[in-house]
Design a protein around this motif. Structure first.
Motif, PDB file in Angstrom:
ATOM      1  N   LEU A 183       0.827  -1.206   0.000  1.00  0.00           N
ATOM      2  CA  LEU A 183       0.000   0.000   0.000  1.00  0.00           C
ATOM      3  C   LEU A 183       0.857   1.250   0.000  1.00  0.00           C
ATOM      4  N   LEU A 184       1.945   1.216   0.811  1.00  0.00           N
ATOM      5  CA  LEU A 184       2.863   2.357   0.793  1.00  0.00           C
ATOM      6  C   LEU A 184       3.391   2.566  -0.613  1.00  0.00           C
ATOM      7  N   ALA A 185       3.636   1.465  -1.310  1.00  0.00           N
ATOM      8  CA  ALA A 185       4.185   1.560  -2.655  1.00  0.00           C
ATOM      9  C   ALA A 185       3.203   2.218  -3.608  1.00  0.00           C
ATOM     10  N   ILE A 186       1.946   1.789  -3.608  1.00  0.00           N
ATOM     11  CA  ILE A 186       1.016   2.396  -4.573  1.00  0.00           C
ATOM     12  C   ILE A 186       0.702   3.826  -4.175  1.00  0.00           C
ATOM     13  N   PHE A 187       0.818   4.111  -2.874  1.00  0.00           N
ATOM     14  CA  PHE A 187       0.669   5.503  -2.433  1.00  0.00           C
ATOM     15  C   PHE A 187       1.808   6.345  -2.990  1.00  0.00           C
ATOM     16  N   GLY A 188       3.021   5.804  -2.944  1.00  0.00           N
ATOM     17  CA  GLY A 188       4.172   6.526  -3.487  1.00  0.00           C
ATOM     18  C   GLY A 188       3.997   6.822  -4.964  1.00  0.00           C
ATOM     19  N   LEU A 189       3.459   5.852  -5.676  1.00  0.00           N
ATOM     20  CA  LEU A 189       3.220   6.015  -7.106  1.00  0.00           C
ATOM     21  C   LEU A 189       2.304   7.206  -7.364  1.00  0.00           C
ATOM     22  N   ILE A 229       0.092  -4.456 -11.147  1.00  0.00           N
ATOM     23  CA  ILE A 229       0.707  -3.150 -10.922  1.00  0.00           C
ATOM     24  C   ILE A 229       1.226  -2.526 -12.213  1.00  0.00           C
ATOM     25  N   ASP A 230       1.586  -3.337 -13.195  1.00  0.00           N
ATOM     26  CA  ASP A 230       2.121  -2.777 -14.437  1.00  0.00           C
ATOM     27  C   ASP A 230       1.068  -1.995 -15.211  1.00  0.00           C
ATOM     28  N   GLY A 231      -0.185  -2.333 -14.968  1.00  0.00           N
ATOM     29  CA  GLY A 231      -1.244  -1.658 -15.710  1.00  0.00           C
ATOM     30  C   GLY A 231      -1.782  -0.433 -15.015  1.00  0.00           C
ATOM     31  N   ILE A 232      -1.114  -0.006 -13.946  1.00  0.00           N
ATOM     32  CA  ILE A 232      -1.701   1.054 -13.120  1.00  0.00           C
ATOM     33  C   ILE A 232      -1.692   2.399 -13.818  1.00  0.00           C
ATOM     34  N   SER A 233      -0.948   2.515 -14.937  1.00  0.00           N
ATOM     35  CA  SER A 233      -0.973   3.786 -15.661  1.00  0.00           C
ATOM     36  C   SER A 233      -2.321   3.982 -16.357  1.00  0.00           C
ATOM     37  N   ASP A 234      -3.066   2.901 -16.531  1.00  0.00           N
ATOM     38  CA  ASP A 234      -4.416   3.013 -17.064  1.00  0.00           C
ATOM     39  C   ASP A 234      -5.333   3.562 -15.966  1.00  0.00           C
ATOM     40  N   PRO A 235      -5.956   4.722 -16.202  1.00  0.00           N
ATOM     41  CA  PRO A 235      -6.675   5.368 -15.093  1.00  0.00           C
ATOM     42  C   PRO A 235      -7.814   4.522 -14.522  1.00  0.00           C
ATOM     43  N   TYR A 236      -8.463   3.730 -15.379  1.00  0.00           N
ATOM     44  CA  TYR A 236      -9.623   2.985 -14.873  1.00  0.00           C
ATOM     45  C   TYR A 236      -9.181   1.777 -14.057  1.00  0.00           C
ATOM     46  N   LEU A 237      -8.123   1.107 -14.530  1.00  0.00           N
ATOM     47  CA  LEU A 237      -7.581   0.002 -13.741  1.00  0.00           C
ATOM     48  C   LEU A 237      -7.046   0.541 -12.420  1.00  0.00           C
ATOM     49  N   ALA A 238      -6.471   1.749 -12.481  1.00  0.00           N
ATOM     50  CA  ALA A 238      -5.946   2.347 -11.257  1.00  0.00           C
ATOM     51  C   ALA A 238      -7.050   2.514 -10.222  1.00  0.00           C
TER      52      ALA A 238
END
Lengths: 353, 336
Positions: free
Chosen positions: A146-152, B292-301
């Motif tokens: 969670l800390l990681a995705i928060f950092g992102l 996590i690799d797809g997180i640049s896609d806003p909807y998947l995010a």
């Protein structure tokens, strides 16, 4: 003894020799009911199971490590190859681990000590202190993924682009060694705060009084008297923090990018590495596991062995320090909620004399 | 010793400006950290909100279809394709998280309580000296190493020796059984979280006032029953709090579980009997890592942050629960 004037008069009845079996039946395990004896056996079994698991892990990794770890692996960079003999070593992951750990602990240690000092010595306004306390307790429980995705999320805005890798089109990835290091410092923060507070709580009040009586201010007392006397606790906290950072995978996998080699951003000599991406030993193991893209079990085992040795070394440092510590570092690694240790009550009684 | 009085302020008549400055500086730092954590909560929740609201809040948590299909549909959907951009029923992930965490904590509770009793009461001196570093070692081994051992050493063995052909065929139309499965995940997770509970239970058991146990022994109660009835009951809040903290740890474990839990968003079916232990699963935290690799896609995010938000809120609630659980200890005057 006989010449001691304070000696008690001889007892009226001769005392029984051996307070054991003759005086009253001893509580021996063989006399227990069956169900109690079963519990006793289960306790032994549980203890031995833990020992066996730990032994098995160390032994297994030792065998795998010795058979796969070669000195050359330590000085070669990883190379993209599907053949295990040609995929290089893990020089870059080792460097990555050092960079991330360095950034993490250099940020976490001063901030953690300062926070702990404020919480223990100032603690006002009380509501703010309590809020900070519970917030730190909360991050101790937040999973690193969670800390990681928060950092992102936090480092993605345009004005923070100088910290991270950017794509050719100018979009900010929010990934770099600096960012991974910053989030790692959040991971280590509760450990350092807790250890420092633990140490400060153990300093008896008269030490502070003596300093105040000499006309020292609270700040000077803190800096010149209190903090120097808990150096061991701070060191133990920092070592535990380093152990936590070195062992963490999720933050590196997510925030330090997906390449095994150090991937520089820009051309400035050191800054380019810090802004760039790469891997650490943990993410190297992850990539080379069956789940990752590399799938090179031998390399993964070798790196895992190296990592385990580092962790064992850190453990040993904590053990060496812990003889001087006022708290039990094991319980500590996870729970800064459990601030005051029970062992703390013992020295207090002695110190008051 | 009461330092409460001293903590308020040093008895100086006028506090120097440098002292004041130090306090403000440290206080500002504390506020900064507080703000950062507040930001963490708020940003993750805000980012997650669309996923909840487009799925009708409560329905987000319901079962309904394959999460993997839904997530890749979200990733591949073009804007404007309506419902597919958000559609997610996260039950299989939550169920897998619940199963792995619950079972591991249950087994860990038994194992850790017994070994804590052993360490405090029965272990010979030499054994105690061994067990202390053993617990520390088990607590310190990085999760990726646990995962590696699981997936490279244990999983092939399980696939070969423990899963019979019959068992495989019995669920062949639903799911494929492999060596990486729920049972292995629970096993390794138990080993990972037991040291936390052992450490906390040990310190609580050791701090039970000796007068209480001696009183019990003086009444002729044998040692085991004294431990069971007096020590364990006194330490119960600490043991529960330890279990709660271990639960938090197990909830957030991503790396190890993504390695050994089977990596399919399948909801293990308890009706399958023992076979459930061999069915694959993928808990929520591991799912975050997978996509996590797809997180640049806003909807998947949005979808991923929604999963993260559920984890975050559960961890917050758990740390609250741990705090509440250990309150009774204070009544006994035991400081842990």
């Amino acid at each position: 003894m006989a010449s001691d004037p304070q000696a008690l008069p001889p007892p009226l009845r001769p005392r029984r020799v051996g307070t054991g079996a003759a005086a009253r039946p001893r509580d021996s395990i063989s006399a227990w009911p069956l169900i109690d004896r079963l519990g006793y056996v289960l306790c032994w079994a549980a203890g031995l199971t833990l020992c066996a698991i730990a032994g098995a892990i160390v032994l297994f990794m030792l065998v795998k490590g010795i058979s796969y770890l070669r000195p050359s692996l330590l000085v070669q960079s990883p190379a993209p190859s599907t053949v295990q003999s040609a995929s290089g070593g893990f020089l870059d992951p080792i460097e990555g681990t050092l960079i991330i750990t360095g950034i993490g602990i250099c940020l976490a240690a001063p901030v953690g000590v300062a926070l702990a000092a404020w919480l223990s010595e100032y603690h006002r306004p009380a509501w703010l202190a309590r809020a900070v306390e519970s917030a730190i307790e909360m991050i101790a429980g937040v999973p690193s993924v969670l800390l990681a995705i928060f950092g992102l999320l936090v480092f993605a805005p345009r004005f923070l682009a100088f910290l991270s890798q950017t794509s050719a089109g100018g979009s900010v990835y929010g990934k770099s060694f600096v960012i991974a290091g910053i989030m790692m410092s959040v991971l280590a923060l509760p450990l350092i705060v807790g250890a420092t507070r633990e140490g400060l709580a153990q300093i008896p009040g008269h030490v502070r009084e003596a300093s105040y009586a000499l006309g020292k201010t609270q700040a000077t007392t803190l800096r010149r008297v209190l903090l120097p006397s808990i150096r061991t606790d701070i060191a133990a906290g920092a070592t535990l923090g380093i152990g936590r950072i070195i062992g963490d995978t999720a933050i590196v996998v997510i925030l330090a990018g997906g390449t095994l080699q150090l991937d520089r951003t820009g051309t400035a000599p050191i800054l380019s590495i810090l802004r760039g991406t790469g891997s650490s030993l943990t993410s190297y193991i992850y990539y080379n596991s069956p789940v990752g893209e590399g799938h090179a079990p031998q390399k993964a085992y070798a790196a895992a062995f190296l990592l385990l040795m580092v962790v064992l070394g850190l453990n040993m440092i904590v053990t060496l320090l812990s003889s001087e510590l006022s708290f039990n570092p094991v319980a500590w690694m996870f729970t800064n909620t459990w601030t005051r240790r029970l062992r703390g009550s013992a020295p207090e009684e002695g110190q008051e004399t | 010793m009461d330092t409460g009085l001293l903590k308020k302020a040093p008895p100086t008549r006028r506090r120097g400006s440098s002292d004041r400055r130090t306090e403000l500086l440290l206080g500002a730092l504390a506020v900064g950290v507080l703000a950062l954590i507040g930001l963490l909560l708020v940003t993750v929740l805000v980012k997650a909100w669309p996923s909840f609201s487009h799925n009708g809040y409560i329905k987000w948590f319901f079962p309904g279809g394959d999460v993997d299909t839904q997530l890749s549909a979200i990733e591949n959907a073009r804007p404007g394709s309506g419902n597919a951009l958000y559609h997610l029923r996260a039950w299989p992930l939550l169920w897998a998280t619940f199963l792995t965490t619950g079972l591991a904590v249950l087994f860990g509770l038994v194992l850790s309580t017994l070994s804590a009793i052993f360490i405090v009461e029965f272990a010979p001196r030499a054994m105690q000296r061994v067990l202390d570093p053993v617990v520390r070692l088990l607590a310190g081994v990085p999760s990726v190493i646990y995962g590696l051992i699981g997936v490279l050493a244990l999983a092939p063995w399980i696939e070969e020796h423990l899963i019979s052909e019959q068992r495989k065929e019995s669920v062949t139309y639903v799911v494929q059984l492999t060596g990486t499965n729920l049972g292995l995940a629970v096993l390794i997770l138990t080993v990972m979280i037991t040291p936390i509970m052992v450490a906390i239970s040990t310190s609580a058991l050791a701090s039970v006032p000796s007068a209480w146990t001696e009183g019990s022994a003086a009444l002729g109660v044998n040692r085991w029953r004294t431990i069971w009835r007096v020590s364990l009951r006194t330490a119960r809040p600490a043991i529960i709090a330890g279990a709660v903290l271990a639960t938090g740890r197990a909830l957030g474990e991503a790396i190890m579980l993504s390695l050994v839990a089977g990596g399919r968003s399948f909801a293990p079916n308890l009706l399958d009997g023992l076979t459930v232990l061999f069915e694959p699963a993928r808990p929520a935290a591991a799912t975050l890592l997978t996509y996590i690799d797809g997180i640049s896609d806003p909807y998947l995010a949005h979808a991923l942050y929604a999963i993260g938000a559920v984890l975050l809120v559960s961890c917050g609630l758990l740390s609250l629960a741990a705090w509440a659980a250990k309150q009774p200890l204070k009544r006994y005057g035991i400081r842990t």
